[in-house]
Design a protein around this motif. Sequence first.
Motif, PDB file in Angstrom:
ATOM      1  N   PHE A   1       0.835  -1.195   0.000  1.00  0.00           N
ATOM      2  CA  PHE A   1       0.000   0.000   0.000  1.00  0.00           C
ATOM      3  C   PHE A   1       0.870   1.245   0.000  1.00  0.00           C
ATOM      4  O   PHE A   1       1.990   1.255   0.520  1.00  0.00           O
ATOM      5  CB  PHE A   1      -0.913   0.024   1.224  1.00  0.00           C
ATOM      6  N   ASN A   2       0.335   2.309  -0.602  1.00  0.00           N
ATOM      7  CA  ASN A   2       1.025   3.593  -0.611  1.00  0.00           C
ATOM      8  C   ASN A   2      -0.006   4.698  -0.474  1.00  0.00           C
ATOM      9  O   ASN A   2      -0.764   4.959  -1.402  1.00  0.00           O
ATOM     10  CB  ASN A   2       1.830   3.773  -1.907  1.00  0.00           C
ATOM     11  N   ASP A   3      -0.031   5.311   0.690  1.00  0.00           N
ATOM     12  CA  ASP A   3      -0.945   6.396   1.028  1.00  0.00           C
ATOM     13  C   ASP A   3      -2.396   5.901   1.104  1.00  0.00           C
ATOM     14  O   ASP A   3      -2.764   4.888   0.504  1.00  0.00           O
ATOM     15  CB  ASP A   3      -0.828   7.551   0.046  1.00  0.00           C
ATOM     16  N   GLY A   4      -3.197   6.632   1.825  1.00  0.00           N
ATOM     17  CA  GLY A   4      -4.601   6.274   1.980  1.00  0.00           C
ATOM     18  C   GLY A   4      -5.315   7.289   2.853  1.00  0.00           C
ATOM     19  O   GLY A   4      -4.700   7.916   3.723  1.00  0.00           O
ATOM     20  N   LYS A   5      -6.615   7.475   2.603  1.00  0.00           N
ATOM     21  CA  LYS A   5      -7.437   8.360   3.426  1.00  0.00           C
ATOM     22  C   LYS A   5      -8.851   7.805   3.509  1.00  0.00           C
ATOM     23  O   LYS A   5      -9.324   7.131   2.584  1.00  0.00           O
ATOM     24  CB  LYS A   5      -7.491   9.776   2.821  1.00  0.00           C
ATOM     25  N   TYR A   6      -9.518   8.126   4.610  1.00  0.00           N
ATOM     26  CA  TYR A   6     -10.923   7.773   4.780  1.00  0.00           C
ATOM     27  C   TYR A   6     -11.802   8.895   4.243  1.00  0.00           C
ATOM     28  O   TYR A   6     -11.494  10.077   4.421  1.00  0.00           O
ATOM     29  CB  TYR A   6     -11.254   7.558   6.252  1.00  0.00           C
ATOM     30  N   ASP A   7     -12.910   8.507   3.606  1.00  0.00           N
ATOM     31  CA  ASP A   7     -13.887   9.519   3.219  1.00  0.00           C
ATOM     32  C   ASP A   7     -14.848   9.761   4.379  1.00  0.00           C
ATOM     33  O   ASP A   7     -14.718   9.174   5.466  1.00  0.00           O
ATOM     34  CB  ASP A   7     -14.608   9.128   1.923  1.00  0.00           C
ATOM     35  N   SER A   8     -15.806  10.632   4.183  1.00  0.00           N
ATOM     36  CA  SER A   8     -16.697  11.046   5.270  1.00  0.00           C
ATOM     37  C   SER A   8     -17.588   9.923   5.770  1.00  0.00           C
ATOM     38  O   SER A   8     -18.128   9.990   6.881  1.00  0.00           O
ATOM     39  CB  SER A   8     -17.562  12.224   4.812  1.00  0.00           C
ATOM     40  N   GLN A   9     -17.750   8.866   4.975  1.00  0.00           N
ATOM     41  CA  GLN A   9     -18.589   7.731   5.346  1.00  0.00           C
ATOM     42  C   GLN A   9     -17.782   6.580   5.944  1.00  0.00           C
ATOM     43  O   GLN A   9     -18.327   5.502   6.151  1.00  0.00           O
ATOM     44  CB  GLN A   9     -19.368   7.246   4.116  1.00  0.00           C
ATOM     45  N   GLY A  10     -16.510   6.811   6.209  1.00  0.00           N
ATOM     46  CA  GLY A  10     -15.697   5.779   6.829  1.00  0.00           C
ATOM     47  C   GLY A  10     -15.206   4.709   5.889  1.00  0.00           C
ATOM     48  O   GLY A  10     -14.870   3.604   6.315  1.00  0.00           O
TER      49      GLY A  10
END
Length: 285
Positions: free
Chosen positions: A103-112
């Motif tokens: 994996f390389n980088d990651g973020k959660y959106d507003s809905q998890g």
Amino acid sequence: MKTVVPDITTAVQIDATIGESPIWSAKRQRLLWIDIMGGKLHAYDRAAGRNETLEIPAIVGALAEDPLGTLTLGLGSDLARLTSNGEVERFASPPHAEPGFRFNDGKYDSQGRLWTGLMNTEGRKGSGILYRYDPDGIWHVFDRGFDLPNGLEWSHDGRTFYFTDSHKGEIHAYDFEPNSGDIGNRRLFFSIDPALGKPDGLTIDEEGFFLSVLFDGSAILRIDPEGKVERKIELPVPRPTCCTFAGDGRHLFVTTARVGLSDADLQVAPASGALLRLDYEEALQ
């Protein structure tokens, strides 16, 4: 395009091989960041000026915090969570996990829902994948063909998703449906000759401008919502990686790397590997 050279201070003087994925955790009141190859999770207490380090038994390619404050780590091609007692628990692997990928980088959106890229560590072109991992444990593949999937972000209205391919020097935009989490209508938002620097981490400021950090470019580009560079913020290191705002929204923290730099390079740029800080309001003057 305006070029600015702001005052830069060193928040944490440390020799991170590849400092990355800085996030401000409101729950912890800490600036969290990782050293990918060093296998470390750092927590910087800016009030006390103290940095704490947790050793991670693997390469750590991503760090993200969900809407409830739970931390997720990308360990190789596994996802893991950090428990309340500081233990690391692996809980999921993507359907296309193979040797030589992480994996390389990651973020959660507003809905998890977690959005993250899977990259080939040997630089195999076109092998990168954009995933969404949902709270119910289901993986979704949304796009393929990236050389090096990297920084990602959303517009303030939540209707546009942005995703970086570092080696191609490109940032792509997609229509985003917040409720369903679907994306579509991919188009090129921004491009740069990779010889001038490779777009790495991506974040958005309060005015809706995007901050793309240039690895091998010694700078952060401030890009307007139309994809035009508004200004270049120069940095004292050749390999900055990513940036994020602290809780006050004024101070910008920048992770950096020393991987691949010679002794001569490090003499010229001794802050390589450190966590840097700048006053963003001053940088916009």
